[in-house]
Design a protein around this motif. Structure first.
Motif, PDB file in Angstrom:
ATOM      1  N   SER A  38       0.824  -1.208   0.000  1.00  0.00           N
ATOM      2  CA  SER A  38       0.000   0.000   0.000  1.00  0.00           C
ATOM      3  C   SER A  38       0.855   1.253   0.000  1.00  0.00           C
ATOM      4  O   SER A  38       0.551   2.232  -0.681  1.00  0.00           O
ATOM      5  CB  SER A  38      -0.931  -0.002   1.223  1.00  0.00           C
ATOM      6  N   ARG A  43      -3.035   0.061  -5.317  1.00  0.00           N
ATOM      7  CA  ARG A  43      -4.421   0.329  -4.916  1.00  0.00           C
ATOM      8  C   ARG A  43      -5.150  -0.937  -4.480  1.00  0.00           C
ATOM      9  O   ARG A  43      -5.993  -0.892  -3.586  1.00  0.00           O
ATOM     10  CB  ARG A  43      -5.168   0.988  -6.076  1.00  0.00           C
ATOM     11  N   ARG A  46      -4.169  -1.682  -1.010  1.00  0.00           N
ATOM     12  CA  ARG A  46      -4.784  -0.702  -0.113  1.00  0.00           C
ATOM     13  C   ARG A  46      -6.249  -1.046   0.142  1.00  0.00           C
ATOM     14  O   ARG A  46      -6.732  -0.950   1.280  1.00  0.00           O
ATOM     15  CB  ARG A  46      -4.667   0.689  -0.733  1.00  0.00           C
ATOM     16  N   SER A  47      -6.952  -1.481  -0.896  1.00  0.00           N
ATOM     17  CA  SER A  47      -8.358  -1.855  -0.735  1.00  0.00           C
ATOM     18  C   SER A  47      -8.498  -3.127   0.095  1.00  0.00           C
ATOM     19  O   SER A  47      -9.396  -3.234   0.950  1.00  0.00           O
ATOM     20  CB  SER A  47      -8.999  -2.058  -2.110  1.00  0.00           C
TER      21      SER A  47
END
Length: 332
Positions: A38, A43, A46-47
């Motif tokens: 992240s 992305r 991160r999600s």
């Protein structure tokens, strides 16, 4: 109709495998690696990290997904058997014959794959998982709200479970660090011991005021030496002469090293009384340890929320749990 039934069956098996595998990967993935990815700008990582930090939403998504998969599989089996034959016996036998196939390819195999390589497979499955999370969002919101109501009504919280999972993740991280040569065995043991006690409130490890061995402020140097030797205390709490109020402490090493003989010690005072650092009983062991180390204090006074003293906390009570097992020889 037969082609449609087969397509629905394959879709159902795929969804079952997907959600069963990602559920296993969710509990096996390394949070540390996701954090690093992240920070690098990934992305998907991160999600996924956001989902891991909100486990109730992820569990609700997989629960709905598995139910959809089971419904599609059942519907496909019914349509397929009716397309082949109208016999009721075939409708009863077909699910039994298909059960081993569904169990192996829809449950067992994906779970084993995600168990062996959770980080890689969960990252590959991430985009599709996020799509399903968005599609199931209305139903997930209802389940999430229901779970919150149940938590409040039953007085239960998932924080304890999250803490347990975090400790397991730390343990796995320390083991990996030792395997690749970053940590020595003694460093890994020390890190694991620290992780196991760091979140303990100091009120659970301190000595209650009523059980502490204390000196009156009017005590002599000889009294202090006798108490220190008899009780093997590194520090001696001092209370007021006419009450049990703790006003400070003296170090045993200072008492024993004073250049005063035994006869003179019976007339000498205990010397300078050091002030006590006050620590809230709700503070965690890790916080208290850093606070005492920063102030170079070896004894602290534990107080409750109203400021009333409830116990005495020595630096040894904080460090001894870190030196369990093979590290016991390092105790002072």
């Amino acid at each position: 109709m037969i082609v449609l039934s087969i397509l629905l069956l394959l879709l159902g098996v795929f969804l079952s495998a997907f959600f069963s595998g990602t559920e296993t990967g969710f509990y096996r993935v390394s949070r540390f690696r996701l954090v690093l990815s992240s920070l690098d700008g990934d992305r998907i990582s991160r999600s996924l990290l956001w989902l891991i930090n909100n486990p109730s939403l992820f569990v609700a998504t997989t629960l709905i997904g598995n139910n959809v998969a089971n419904y599609l599989t059942s519907l496909a089996m019914v349509l397929l058997t009716r397309s082949v034959s109208s016999s009721g016996v075939l409708e009863m036998v077909a699910p039994v014959l298909m059960s081993p196939l569904l169990f192996v390819y829809g449950e067992l195999l994906p779970k084993n794959l995600f168990f062996q390589a959770p980080n890689r497979l969960l990252k590959l499955a991430g985009p599709l998982l996020l799509i399903f999370s968005a599609l199931f969002a209305p139903a997930v919101a209802i389940l999430w709200a229901l779970s919150r109501v149940l938590e409040k009504s039953l007085g239960q919280s998932p924080d304890r479970v999250r803490l347990t999972l975090a400790r397991k993740e730390l343990g796995q991280l320390f083991e990996e660090g030792q395997e690749v040569g970053i940590l020595q065995p003694s460093q890994r043991l020390l890190s694991q011991n620290f992780a196991s006690v760091a979140s303990t409130p100091v009120s659970q490890v301190c000595t209650p005021i009523g059980r502490a061995n204390v000196l009156k402020e009017t005590a002599t140097l000889a009294d202090a030496r006798k108490l220190a030797v008899r009780k093997q205390l590194p520090d001696l709490p001092v209370v007021e002469s006419r009450s049990t109020k703790v006003i400070g402490y003296v170090r045993t090493i200072d008492v024993l090293l004073r250049d005063v003989d035994d006869d003179a010690a019976s007339k000498e005072s205990i010397g300078d009384i050091l002030p006590l650092t006050k620590i809230q009983g709700t503070e965690l062991v890790a916080e208290a340890l850093m606070q005492m180390q920063a102030g170079r204090q070896t004894l602290a006074l534990v107080v409750n929320r109203s400021g009333k003293p409830i116990g005495l906390l020595s630096i040894d009570q904080l460090t001894d749990p870190l030196l369990q097992g093979k590290l016991g020889s390092l105790r002072r």
